[in-house]
Motif scaffolding. Structure first.
Motif, PDB file in Angstrom:
ATOM      1  N   GLY A 142       0.819  -1.205   0.000  1.00  0.00           N
ATOM      2  CA  GLY A 142       0.000   0.000   0.000  1.00  0.00           C
ATOM      3  C   GLY A 142       0.851   1.251   0.000  1.00  0.00           C
ATOM      4  O   GLY A 142       2.057   1.209  -0.266  1.00  0.00           O
ATOM      5  N   TYR A 143       0.200   2.362   0.297  1.00  0.00           N
ATOM      6  CA  TYR A 143       0.849   3.671   0.279  1.00  0.00           C
ATOM      7  C   TYR A 143       0.815   4.239   1.691  1.00  0.00           C
ATOM      8  O   TYR A 143      -0.253   4.597   2.194  1.00  0.00           O
ATOM      9  N   GLY A 144       1.986   4.291   2.329  1.00  0.00           N
ATOM     10  CA  GLY A 144       2.027   4.751   3.710  1.00  0.00           C
ATOM     11  C   GLY A 144       1.208   3.828   4.604  1.00  0.00           C
ATOM     12  O   GLY A 144       1.396   2.612   4.613  1.00  0.00           O
ATOM     13  N   ARG A 145       0.262   4.428   5.335  1.00  0.00           N
ATOM     14  CA  ARG A 145      -0.576   3.627   6.238  1.00  0.00           C
ATOM     15  C   ARG A 145      -1.789   3.040   5.529  1.00  0.00           C
ATOM     16  O   ARG A 145      -2.550   2.276   6.142  1.00  0.00           O
ATOM     17  N   ALA A 146      -1.981   3.394   4.279  1.00  0.00           N
ATOM     18  CA  ALA A 146      -3.151   2.905   3.543  1.00  0.00           C
ATOM     19  C   ALA A 146      -2.825   1.585   2.862  1.00  0.00           C
ATOM     20  O   ALA A 146      -2.082   1.557   1.875  1.00  0.00           O
ATOM     21  N   GLN A 147      -3.336   0.491   3.391  1.00  0.00           N
ATOM     22  CA  GLN A 147      -3.111  -0.811   2.770  1.00  0.00           C
ATOM     23  C   GLN A 147      -4.075  -0.978   1.605  1.00  0.00           C
ATOM     24  O   GLN A 147      -5.278  -0.744   1.721  1.00  0.00           O
ATOM     25  N   ILE A 148      -3.545  -1.385   0.450  1.00  0.00           N
ATOM     26  CA  ILE A 148      -4.343  -1.540  -0.765  1.00  0.00           C
ATOM     27  C   ILE A 148      -4.496  -3.009  -1.145  1.00  0.00           C
ATOM     28  O   ILE A 148      -5.561  -3.442  -1.583  1.00  0.00           O
ATOM     29  N   LEU A 149      -3.412  -3.789  -0.993  1.00  0.00           N
ATOM     30  CA  LEU A 149      -3.430  -5.199  -1.393  1.00  0.00           C
ATOM     31  C   LEU A 149      -3.459  -6.105  -0.168  1.00  0.00           C
ATOM     32  O   LEU A 149      -2.737  -5.862   0.816  1.00  0.00           O
ATOM     33  N   TYR A 150      -4.279  -7.149  -0.245  1.00  0.00           N
ATOM     34  CA  TYR A 150      -4.454  -8.081   0.864  1.00  0.00           C
ATOM     35  C   TYR A 150      -4.232  -9.510   0.370  1.00  0.00           C
ATOM     36  O   TYR A 150      -5.093 -10.103  -0.278  1.00  0.00           O
ATOM     37  N   ASP A 151      -3.051 -10.046   0.642  1.00  0.00           N
ATOM     38  CA  ASP A 151      -2.743 -11.455   0.347  1.00  0.00           C
ATOM     39  C   ASP A 151      -2.983 -11.818  -1.117  1.00  0.00           C
ATOM     40  O   ASP A 151      -3.617 -12.833  -1.441  1.00  0.00           O
ATOM     41  N   VAL A 152      -2.467 -10.988  -2.018  1.00  0.00           N
ATOM     42  CA  VAL A 152      -2.606 -11.250  -3.447  1.00  0.00           C
ATOM     43  C   VAL A 152      -1.590 -12.312  -3.870  1.00  0.00           C
ATOM     44  O   VAL A 152      -0.389 -12.164  -3.640  1.00  0.00           O
ATOM     45  N   SER A 153      -2.081 -13.374  -4.485  1.00  0.00           N
ATOM     46  CA  SER A 153      -1.215 -14.438  -5.012  1.00  0.00           C
ATOM     47  C   SER A 153      -1.524 -14.643  -6.487  1.00  0.00           C
ATOM     48  O   SER A 153      -2.700 -14.699  -6.878  1.00  0.00           O
ATOM     49  N   LEU A 154      -0.465 -14.745  -7.287  1.00  0.00           N
ATOM     50  CA  LEU A 154      -0.645 -14.989  -8.718  1.00  0.00           C
ATOM     51  C   LEU A 154       0.663 -15.536  -9.272  1.00  0.00           C
ATOM     52  O   LEU A 154       1.718 -15.448  -8.628  1.00  0.00           O
ATOM     53  N   GLU A 155       0.577 -16.070 -10.506  1.00  0.00           N
ATOM     54  CA  GLU A 155       1.783 -16.525 -11.173  1.00  0.00           C
ATOM     55  C   GLU A 155       1.627 -16.375 -12.677  1.00  0.00           C
ATOM     56  O   GLU A 155       0.521 -16.381 -13.214  1.00  0.00           O
ATOM     57  N   VAL A 156       2.777 -16.185 -13.324  1.00  0.00           N
ATOM     58  CA  VAL A 156       2.844 -16.112 -14.779  1.00  0.00           C
ATOM     59  C   VAL A 156       3.965 -17.042 -15.223  1.00  0.00           C
ATOM     60  O   VAL A 156       5.094 -16.939 -14.738  1.00  0.00           O
ATOM     61  N   ARG A 157       3.639 -17.952 -16.133  1.00  0.00           N
ATOM     62  CA  ARG A 157       4.641 -18.888 -16.639  1.00  0.00           C
ATOM     63  C   ARG A 157       5.255 -18.380 -17.936  1.00  0.00           C
ATOM     64  O   ARG A 157       4.743 -17.452 -18.563  1.00  0.00           O
ATOM     65  N   ALA A 158       6.346 -18.959 -18.316  1.00  0.00           N
ATOM     66  CA  ALA A 158       7.053 -18.534 -19.518  1.00  0.00           C
ATOM     67  C   ALA A 158       6.135 -18.634 -20.738  1.00  0.00           C
ATOM     68  O   ALA A 158       5.464 -19.653 -20.939  1.00  0.00           O
ATOM     69  N   GLY A 159       6.089 -17.575 -21.531  1.00  0.00           N
ATOM     70  CA  GLY A 159       5.300 -17.567 -22.747  1.00  0.00           C
ATOM     71  C   GLY A 159       3.804 -17.441 -22.537  1.00  0.00           C
ATOM     72  O   GLY A 159       3.021 -17.658 -23.460  1.00  0.00           O
ATOM     73  N   GLU A 160       3.384 -17.057 -21.352  1.00  0.00           N
ATOM     74  CA  GLU A 160       1.967 -16.982 -21.013  1.00  0.00           C
ATOM     75  C   GLU A 160       1.529 -15.516 -20.924  1.00  0.00           C
ATOM     76  O   GLU A 160       2.293 -14.654 -20.503  1.00  0.00           O
ATOM     77  N   VAL A 161       0.284 -15.248 -21.316  1.00  0.00           N
ATOM     78  CA  VAL A 161      -0.320 -13.926 -21.149  1.00  0.00           C
ATOM     79  C   VAL A 161      -1.427 -14.050 -20.109  1.00  0.00           C
ATOM     80  O   VAL A 161      -2.375 -14.815 -20.288  1.00  0.00           O
ATOM     81  N   VAL A 162      -1.279 -13.307 -19.024  1.00  0.00           N
ATOM     82  CA  VAL A 162      -2.198 -13.401 -17.890  1.00  0.00           C
ATOM     83  C   VAL A 162      -2.820 -12.032 -17.639  1.00  0.00           C
ATOM     84  O   VAL A 162      -2.118 -11.014 -17.649  1.00  0.00           O
ATOM     85  N   ALA A 163      -4.126 -12.008 -17.406  1.00  0.00           N
ATOM     86  CA  ALA A 163      -4.841 -10.754 -17.148  1.00  0.00           C
ATOM     87  C   ALA A 163      -5.054 -10.554 -15.659  1.00  0.00           C
ATOM     88  O   ALA A 163      -5.401 -11.482 -14.932  1.00  0.00           O
ATOM     89  N   LEU A 164      -4.848  -9.297 -15.227  1.00  0.00           N
ATOM     90  CA  LEU A 164      -5.311  -8.821 -13.924  1.00  0.00           C
ATOM     91  C   LEU A 164      -6.538  -7.983 -14.214  1.00  0.00           C
ATOM     92  O   LEU A 164      -6.429  -6.924 -14.841  1.00  0.00           O
ATOM     93  N   MET A 165      -7.707  -8.437 -13.789  1.00  0.00           N
ATOM     94  CA  MET A 165      -8.943  -7.760 -14.145  1.00  0.00           C
ATOM     95  C   MET A 165      -9.648  -7.222 -12.908  1.00  0.00           C
ATOM     96  O   MET A 165      -9.442  -7.693 -11.791  1.00  0.00           O
ATOM     97  N   GLY A 166     -10.474  -6.225 -13.131  1.00  0.00           N
ATOM     98  CA  GLY A 166     -11.229  -5.618 -12.046  1.00  0.00           C
ATOM     99  C   GLY A 166     -11.578  -4.182 -12.384  1.00  0.00           C
ATOM    100  O   GLY A 166     -11.025  -3.592 -13.310  1.00  0.00           O
ATOM    101  N   ARG A 167     -12.488  -3.616 -11.621  1.00  0.00           N
ATOM    102  CA  ARG A 167     -12.905  -2.233 -11.849  1.00  0.00           C
ATOM    103  C   ARG A 167     -11.806  -1.264 -11.429  1.00  0.00           C
ATOM    104  O   ARG A 167     -10.813  -1.646 -10.803  1.00  0.00           O
ATOM    105  N   ASN A 168     -12.000   0.000 -11.741  1.00  0.00           N
ATOM    106  CA  ASN A 168     -11.090   1.042 -11.266  1.00  0.00           C
ATOM    107  C   ASN A 168     -11.005   0.979  -9.744  1.00  0.00           C
ATOM    108  O   ASN A 168     -12.030   0.860  -9.054  1.00  0.00           O
ATOM    109  N   GLY A 169      -9.785   1.061  -9.224  1.00  0.00           N
ATOM    110  CA  GLY A 169      -9.594   1.033  -7.785  1.00  0.00           C
ATOM    111  C   GLY A 169      -9.536  -0.352  -7.174  1.00  0.00           C
ATOM    112  O   GLY A 169      -9.434  -0.488  -5.946  1.00  0.00           O
ATOM    113  N   ALA A 170      -9.560  -1.390  -8.011  1.00  0.00           N
ATOM    114  CA  ALA A 170      -9.546  -2.759  -7.471  1.00  0.00           C
ATOM    115  C   ALA A 170      -8.179  -3.174  -6.960  1.00  0.00           C
ATOM    116  O   ALA A 170      -8.064  -4.129  -6.190  1.00  0.00           O
ATOM    117  N   GLY A 171      -7.115  -2.475  -7.415  1.00  0.00           N
ATOM    118  CA  GLY A 171      -5.761  -2.814  -6.967  1.00  0.00           C
ATOM    119  C   GLY A 171      -4.862  -3.338  -8.068  1.00  0.00           C
ATOM    120  O   GLY A 171      -3.741  -3.797  -7.791  1.00  0.00           O
TER     121      GLY A 171
END
Length: 238
Positions: free
Chosen positions: A15-44
């Motif tokens: 997060g930014y200073g005392r403002a936590q934005i991300l909570y236990d985000v886990s993801l992975e990208v493998r070689a040669g793979e295209v992965v989307a992070l999706m969500g509305r504005n402000g989702a993180g």
């Protein structure tokens, strides 16, 4: 045995200073793979990319790239490892020409990564080939977006993070960007893509993670997301 992911993010909190934005985000990208992070504005989505790149402070969790823990590394060292980032606000040098902007991003060839030349990038982005001597400030928003991606590719990254590449550009540019990302994948480049446009993501991505309020609410293939009307309605519809 399945190869280890090129990018592995485990229970990332940031997060930014005392403002936590991300909570236990886990993801992975493998070689040669295209992965989307999706969500509305402000989702993180953007914060996730910035935290991976070392631009936002991580409070807990791990980020590993090609097996290396990125904890404590400044952004320029993360970039030197072969992890490129294309910000949403483009940040081209408006007084420099297309060719000069590309030269700014040049790095030596990198083992395990596609090697990009100016000619190869002009093939990837024909719009840029038509204006090599045009200053960045005299280009449209979509052309600037293409130039920002091309400049990042001049660094020969193994993985590139694209933040909202279809946002605010003409539909014809969106289609060209989709073709370019598919060509990057054919060249062996890994891509992590922040996106709100489901149609665009379906054209280029293998898998998706859906974020809401800094947490992963869905992880699966694009086909699984397409079949999950409840998830799309809850976290992606306007």
């Amino acid at each position: 045995m399945t190869a280890a992911p090129l990018l592995h993010v485990d229970r990332l909190c940031a997060g930014y200073g005392r403002a936590q934005i991300l909570y236990d985000v886990s993801l992975e990208v493998r070689a040669g793979e295209v992965v989307a992070l999706m969500g509305r504005n402000g989702a993180g989505k953007s914060t996730t990319m910035k935290a991976i790149a070392g631009l936002v402070g991580r409070t807990s969790g791990t980020v590993r790239f090609d097996g290396r823990d990125l904890a404590g590394l400044p952004p320029y060292k993360v970039a030197r490892l072969g992890l490129g980032w294309v910000p949403e606000d483009r940040r081209i040098f408006t007084d420099l020409t297309v060719l000069e902007n590309l030269e700014v991003g040049r790095q030596p060839p990198r083992p395990g990564a596609p090697t990009w030349t100016v000619d190869a990038l002009f093939g990837l982005f024909p719009n840029l080939a038509a204006m090599p001597h045009r200053p960045g400030g005299r280009m449209s928003g979509g052309e600037q977006q293409m130039l920002t991606v091309a400049r990042t590719l001049m660094g020969n990254p193994r993985l590139v993070m694209l933040d909202e590449p279809s946002e605010g550009v003409a539909p014809v540019i969106v289609e060209q960007m989709a073709r370019s990302i598919n060509e990057m994948k054919r060249q062996g480049l890994s891509v992590l893509l922040s996106e709100q446009n489901l149609h665009f993501a379906e054209q280029v991505c293998d898998r998706a993670y859906v974020l809401e309020k800094g947490q992963v609410r869905f992880a699966g293939t694009m086909a699984e997301l397409d079949a999950d009307a409840a998830t799309r309605r809850a976290y992606l519809s306007v």
